[in-house]
Write an enzyme that holds these catalytic residues in place. Structure first.
Site, short mmCIF file in Angstrom:
data_model
loop_
_atom_site.label_atom_id
_atom_site.label_comp_id
_atom_site.label_asym_id
_atom_site.label_seq_id
_atom_site.Cartn_x
_atom_site.Cartn_y
_atom_site.Cartn_z
N TYR A 124 0.65 -1.31 0.14
CA TYR A 124 -0.05 -0.01 0.27
C TYR A 124 1.23 1.23 -0.35
O TYR A 124 0.16 2.78 -0.04
CB TYR A 124 -0.98 0.28 0.98
CG TYR A 124 -2.03 1.22 1.02
CD1 TYR A 124 -3.50 0.88 0.38
CD2 TYR A 124 -1.88 2.11 1.40
CE1 TYR A 124 -4.46 0.79 0.71
CE2 TYR A 124 -2.80 3.26 1.69
CZ TYR A 124 -3.81 2.44 0.81
OH TYR A 124 -5.29 3.09 0.56
N LYS A 171 -0.67 -13.70 4.33
CA LYS A 171 -0.42 -15.23 3.56
C LYS A 171 0.72 -15.28 3.95
O LYS A 171 1.49 -15.05 2.50
CB LYS A 171 -0.76 -13.94 1.96
CG LYS A 171 -1.25 -14.69 1.16
CD LYS A 171 -2.75 -15.90 1.00
CE LYS A 171 -2.37 -17.07 -0.50
NZ LYS A 171 -3.78 -16.97 -0.72
N ASP A 204 -7.42 -15.11 2.57
CA ASP A 204 -8.31 -15.79 1.64
C ASP A 204 -9.65 -16.30 2.21
O ASP A 204 -11.15 -16.12 2.35
CB ASP A 204 -7.47 -16.41 0.85
CG ASP A 204 -6.67 -17.16 0.94
OD1 ASP A 204 -6.09 -17.53 2.27
OD2 ASP A 204 -6.44 -17.93 0.00
N ASP A 228 -6.88 -2.88 4.31
CA ASP A 228 -7.44 -1.55 3.46
C ASP A 228 -8.86 -2.74 2.85
O ASP A 228 -10.01 -1.82 3.30
CB ASP A 228 -6.64 -1.35 3.02
CG ASP A 228 -7.58 -0.16 1.12
OD1 ASP A 228 -7.92 0.79 2.32
OD2 ASP A 228 -7.73 -0.75 0.39
#
Ligand code: NAD
Length: 334
Positions: A124, A171, A204, A228
């Protein structure tokens, strides 16, 4: 004691929302002296920047600010004032509580989640460049310092607010270095908070679980980009961005703001819902240590919304921003 707080009304619908905030906070009786400063498009011509130094100086002095939304031009013009504020003041922790409120339409009931998002690094940060004409590269940076302070923030928040569990979201199965470091450091910090349960989820799977079994989760701590995305997912669980409050914290500075943008098409129409900025105001009062006033304000917002008589269009009513704020103010004083 009078508190001095920097107030940045913002643009678009921001000034109407800021007026609503002043009305409702005044009704709580907490004495606040507002240092009002403009930022954004409206000050560009005069100062050559959307975030003049005197605005930053005010926040550095008062240590606490609340802001309305500010429009960011797409694709050109200045960079987001919101992003610049976070960077200039090193506001590394973004806090987004998502709690169901009766009267706000949502597919879910009894949601009570808190998203703690790292605000300064990760993809980001937007460190990227073209590689020739047909490829592009973005650099993901995660540091021990960044991971440690956000994990500590999440655990301190959990402890202070009587929450039972922190879930680190990552992740790390794929990004073993970057997300692996984030997860490892979160685990190290967790070991110093034996009273708070700690677990981790791959991002996920986390998204699926949040829509299937949100009640299993409590405080979530995430690197910037997942934060975010997942914080908007959580706002969706409670009825959308229009009702969600937010805050950004550094070591000794806090800036409160609604999650939604400036809704420019409704500017000047006394139409939009003031709830998100008002609930950010509740977080502000808590931050000042005015817990009783914060509870009264939150309860009054909840009562007016649950009653559904004096609410804005998005909640199915026909009241304006100022009318809804006045109803909440009356409720606080009743
Ligand atoms: P937005 O949140 O301003 O508006 C999207 C739609 O959501 C509106 O048209 C309206 O229908 C609804 N909405 C938003 N706030 C509402 C409220 N309080 N009450 C009722 N309905 C509401 O999002 P956008 O149109 O994508 O962004 C507009 C501008 O705001 C852009 O320039 C964007 O960069 C900026 N923005 C600023 C912030 C911030 O200052 N923190 C955050 C997000 C977007």
């Amino acid at each position: 004691m009078t508190y001095t707080v920097t107030l940045i009304p913002g643009d678009g619908t921001g000034p109407e929302l800021a007026a609503a905030l002043e009305t409702v906070i005044a009704a709580t009786g907490v004495p606040i002296l507002w240092e009002v400063h403009d930022a954004g498009l409206g000050v560009m011509e005069e100062y050559g920047t959307p975030l003049p130094e005197h605005v930053l100086d005010s926040i550095r002095r008062t240590k606490v600010a609340i802001k309305g939304p500010i429009t960011t031009p797409i694709g050109e013009g200045f960079r987001s004032v919101n992003v610049a504020l976070r960077k200039e003041l090193d506001l590394y922790a973004c806090l987004r509580p998502s709690k169901t409120m009766k009267g706000v339409r949502s597919r879910f009931e009894d949601i009570d989640l808190v998203v703690v998002r790292e605000n300064t690094e990760d993809l980001y940060a937007g460190i990227e460049h073209m590689v020739g004409e047909d490829a592009a590269e973005s650099i993901k940076i995660i540091t021990r310092k960044g991971s440690e302070r956000i994990a500590r923030f999440a655990f301190d928040y959990a402890r202070k607010h009587g929450r039972r569990k922190v879930t680190a979201v990552h992740k790390a199965n794929i990004m073993k270095c970057t997300d692996g470091l984030f997860l490892r450091v979160a685990g190290e910090v967790a070991a110093q908070y034996p009273d708070i349960e700690f677990e981790d989820r791959i991002v996920d799977n986390m998204c699926m679980q949040l829509v299937q079994k949100p009640e299993l989760y409590d405080v979530l701590v995430l690197p910037n980009l997942y934060g975010d995305i997942v914080s908007d997912l959580c706002a969706g669980l409670i009825g959308g961005l229009g009702v969600a409050p937010g805050a950004n914290f550094g070591d000794d500075i806090a800036v409160f703001e609604p999650v939604h943008g400036s809704a420019p098409k409704y500017a000047g129409q006394d139409k939009v819902n003031p709830m998100a900025l008002l609930r950010s105001g509740v977080l502000l009062l808590e931050h000042l240590g005015e817990d009783a006033a914060a509870r009264r304000m939150e309860d009054a917002i909840a009562a007016v919304v649950a009653e559904g008589k004096v609410v804005t269009y998005d909640l199915g009513g026909s009241a304006g921003t100022s009318g809804m704020a006045a109803a909440i103010a009356r409720r606080i004083q009743s």
